[in-house]
Enzyme design. Structure first.
Site, PDB file in Angstrom:
ATOM      1  N   HIS A 143       0.529  -0.736  -0.084  1.00 33.42           N
ATOM      2  CA  HIS A 143      -0.369  -0.186   0.007  1.00 33.42           C
ATOM      3  C   HIS A 143       0.844   1.081  -0.136  1.00 33.42           C
ATOM      4  CE1 HIS A 143      -2.940   2.516   2.017  1.00 33.42           C
ATOM      5  NE2 HIS A 143      -3.498   2.006   1.721  1.00 33.42           N
ATOM      6  N   ASP A 178       3.200  -4.273   7.847  1.00 32.37           N
ATOM      7  CA  ASP A 178       1.912  -4.027   7.689  1.00 32.37           C
ATOM      8  C   ASP A 178       0.618  -4.769   7.680  1.00 32.37           C
ATOM      9  OD1 ASP A 178      -0.715  -3.070   7.018  1.00 32.37           O
ATOM     10  OD2 ASP A 178       0.128  -2.015   4.983  1.00 32.37           O
ATOM     11  N   GLN A 220      -4.290  -5.398   6.925  1.00 34.68           N
ATOM     12  CA  GLN A 220      -6.132  -5.940   6.412  1.00 34.68           C
ATOM     13  C   GLN A 220      -5.272  -7.500   7.275  1.00 34.68           C
ATOM     14  OE1 GLN A 220      -7.827  -5.186   4.649  1.00 34.68           O
ATOM     15  NE2 GLN A 220      -7.253  -3.687   4.207  1.00 34.68           N
ATOM     16  N   LYS A 258     -10.016  -0.486  10.306  1.00 37.42           N
ATOM     17  CA  LYS A 258     -10.694  -2.011   9.740  1.00 37.42           C
ATOM     18  C   LYS A 258     -10.775  -2.893  10.255  1.00 37.42           C
ATOM     19  CE  LYS A 258      -7.061  -0.349   6.190  1.00 37.42           C
ATOM     20  NZ  LYS A 258      -7.827   0.311   5.374  1.00 37.42           N
ATOM     21  N   CYS A 309      -4.346   2.548  -4.075  1.00 36.13           N
ATOM     22  CA  CYS A 309      -4.253   2.983  -2.582  1.00 36.13           C
ATOM     23  C   CYS A 309      -2.249   2.246  -3.419  1.00 36.13           C
ATOM     24  CB  CYS A 309      -3.815   2.847  -1.457  1.00 36.13           C
ATOM     25  SG  CYS A 309      -5.348   4.424  -1.139  1.00 36.13           S
TER      26      CYS A 309
HETATM   27  C1  LIG Z   1      -1.623  -3.434   3.704  1.00 36.56           C
HETATM   28  C2  LIG Z   1      -2.919  -1.826   3.682  1.00 36.56           C
HETATM   29  N1  LIG Z   1      -1.793  -0.888   4.276  1.00 36.56           N
HETATM   30  C3  LIG Z   1      -2.054   0.203   5.222  1.00 36.56           C
HETATM   31  C4  LIG Z   1      -3.085   1.176   4.857  1.00 36.56           C
HETATM   32  C5  LIG Z   1      -3.288   2.390   5.393  1.00 36.56           C
HETATM   33  O1  LIG Z   1      -4.275   2.149   6.009  1.00 36.56           O
HETATM   34  P1  LIG Z   1      -5.488   3.125   6.817  1.00 36.56           P
HETATM   35  O2  LIG Z   1      -5.270   4.291   5.877  1.00 36.56           O
HETATM   36  O3  LIG Z   1      -5.927   3.390   7.900  1.00 36.56           O
HETATM   37  O4  LIG Z   1      -3.860   4.340   7.271  1.00 36.56           O
HETATM   38  C6  LIG Z   1      -4.546   0.444   4.083  1.00 36.56           C
HETATM   39  C7  LIG Z   1      -5.391   0.696   3.938  1.00 36.56           C
HETATM   40  O5  LIG Z   1      -6.676   0.181   2.615  1.00 36.56           O
HETATM   41  C8  LIG Z   1      -4.067  -0.492   3.681  1.00 36.56           C
HETATM   42  O6  LIG Z   1      -4.855  -1.794   3.201  1.00 36.56           O
END
Ligand SMILES: Cc1ncc(COP(=O)(O)O)c(C=O)c1O
Length: 405
Positions: free
Chosen positions: A123, A199, A202, A225, A365
């Site tokens: 992401h 990270d 998910q 989430k 993203c």
């Molecule tokens: C794998 C992953 N990393 C990071 C993020 C960023 O999350 P946030 O927008 O809550 O900071 C997301 C959001 O969809 C994500 O799916």
């Protein structure tokens, strides 16, 4: 009915779960939980209760309201720590995954010649901070590519060396839904003395996650989430690192002592939570975790696996549909696909207009990944504990109509 299905039906009563999410009462089918999940009544009530019953700052006052707020806010940290098998001191509340990753990027000291290893699956939140470190400090950034959608430990091992200061990878791709073999990669990091950031945006909402078992040094994830409120997130930081990583911000609540010459920072998570935090959010995030635990992460996982399998197998039957990585093993309920000749945003609009189905569309993203896959975006359905088999059937029927397949 096989044993697995029986136990899912026995333990997890989706009909009852749905009663906790009144937003679903109108018949909307919500399949965008990978972006933001829905919020159960108990979490909404805990936010209201903070503002109605004990609205006060934390860690600052001796009066009764402040004591109650401080204790509940601290309990929020404890609940999250228990949820991922960490210590309370290791749980830093952030506003989201993005902030957690940025905190690590700015808090580790970098020098020219250091290496960071990440992947094309990431992401933007787990890629852009490293691109900035590269630009600012002249470090080497190595990008690993997946094989059949999954990062392989042997491919990470090829690029990790004694210059590698950090490996930063996603636990689950938010586009492909496939699970990275984190434990095996953690071993590669350990053998090479490299720090390992995962990270978990998910993974933590959908899989039982144990940081000791995973073997990572940092784990960033988002409260919104996993049934919590927006503006809440968590960064787990392994204990000895808390001492050496620089906080992103400084100010009230972070210190043991301040003089005009300098300051002494606290030695636990408080060092990283400068200023008045999102108090109601932190407390409510604890409530969200309680809710997930009451249902059981193993049962949530099994339920989502069943729905995912039904969806992927059904989707494969529809002509003119292309699934991005259709594997049904080692994945969560995040499934991206395209319909030949149609723009993903148009498909998402049609799903909403025809059948009240909310899905995400576009680049998710993850521009480098989407470009590398050679597609012009994708439609993404993402499932959670409140989704049903009937909803999957409606989704498949509507896709079939749209695809004329
Ligand atoms: C794998 C992953 N990393 C990071 C993020 C960023 O999350 P946030 O927008 O809550 O900071 C997301 C959001 O969809 C994500 O799916």
């Amino acid at each position: 009915m096989n044993e697995d299905n029986k136990s899912v039906m026995f333990r997890m009563n989706v009909k009852n779960i749905r009663k906790d999410f009144p937003i679903l009462d109108g018949g909307m089918i919500y399949m965008d939980s990978a972006a933001t999940s829905l919020t159960p009544e108990s979490v909404v009530a805990s936010i209201q209760s903070y503002y109605r019953d004990y609205n006060a700052n934390v860690g600052r006052g001796v009066h009764r309201l402040s004591q109650v707020a401080s204790q509940l806010y601290e309990e929020g940290h404890t609940k999250i720590a228990d949820f991922i098998n960490a210590k309370e001191e290791e749980i830093i509340f952030t506003k989201n995954t993005t902030e957690g990753v940025n905190l690590v990027a700015s808090g580790l000291g970098w020098k020219r010649g250091d290496k960071i290893v990440t992947s094309i699956l990431e992401h933007h939140s787990n890629l852009m901070p490293w691109l900035r470190v590269k630009k600012k400090f002249g470090i080497n950034l190595e990008i690993v590519k997946p094989k059949n959608g999954v990062l392989r430990p042997e491919d990470v091992e090829k690029v990790v060396d004694d210059k590698t200061k950090l490996v930063a990878l996603t636990h689950v791709s938010n586009v492909l839904g496939l699970i990275t073999p984190i434990k095996e990669i953690a071993k590669v990091c350990e053998d090479n003395n490299a720090l390992f950031l995962v990270d978990g945006a998910q993974s933590v909402p959908h899989l039982p996650v144990d940081v000791k078992e995973l073997g990572c040094d940092f784990l960033a994830f988002s409260g919104h989430k996993m049934l919590g409120p927006t503006g809440t997130g968590v960064l787990f930081m392994r204990m000895p690192l808390l001492e050496s990583v620089e906080p992103l911000t400084l100010g009230g609540g972070t210190i043991d002592d301040v003089s005009l010459e300098g300051y002494k920072l606290k030695e636990n998570y408080e060092k990283f939570e400068a200023g008045t935090p999102n108090i109601a959010g932190g407390i409510a995030l604890g409530r969200a975790v309680e809710y997930l635990e009451k249902i059981g992460m193993n049962d949530i996982r099994k339920h989502e696996e069943k729905l995912t399998k039904k969806f992927v197998l059904g989707l494969e039957e529809i002509k003119n549909v292309e699934i991005l990585c259709p594997d049904i093993e080692q994945r969560i309920g995040v499934i991206s696909f395209n319909i030949k000749g149609l723009n993903p945003h148009d498909v998402a609009l049609m799903l909403d207009n025809f059948s009240n189905i909310m899905v995400r569309s576009g680049y998710h993203c993850c521009m480098p990944l989407i470009k590398w896959l050679g597609v012009n975006g994708a439609v993404r359905a993402s499932l959670y504990l409140y989704n049903t088999e009937e909803e999957i059937e409606t989704l498949l029927r509507t896709i079939k109509e749209i695809a004329r397949g």
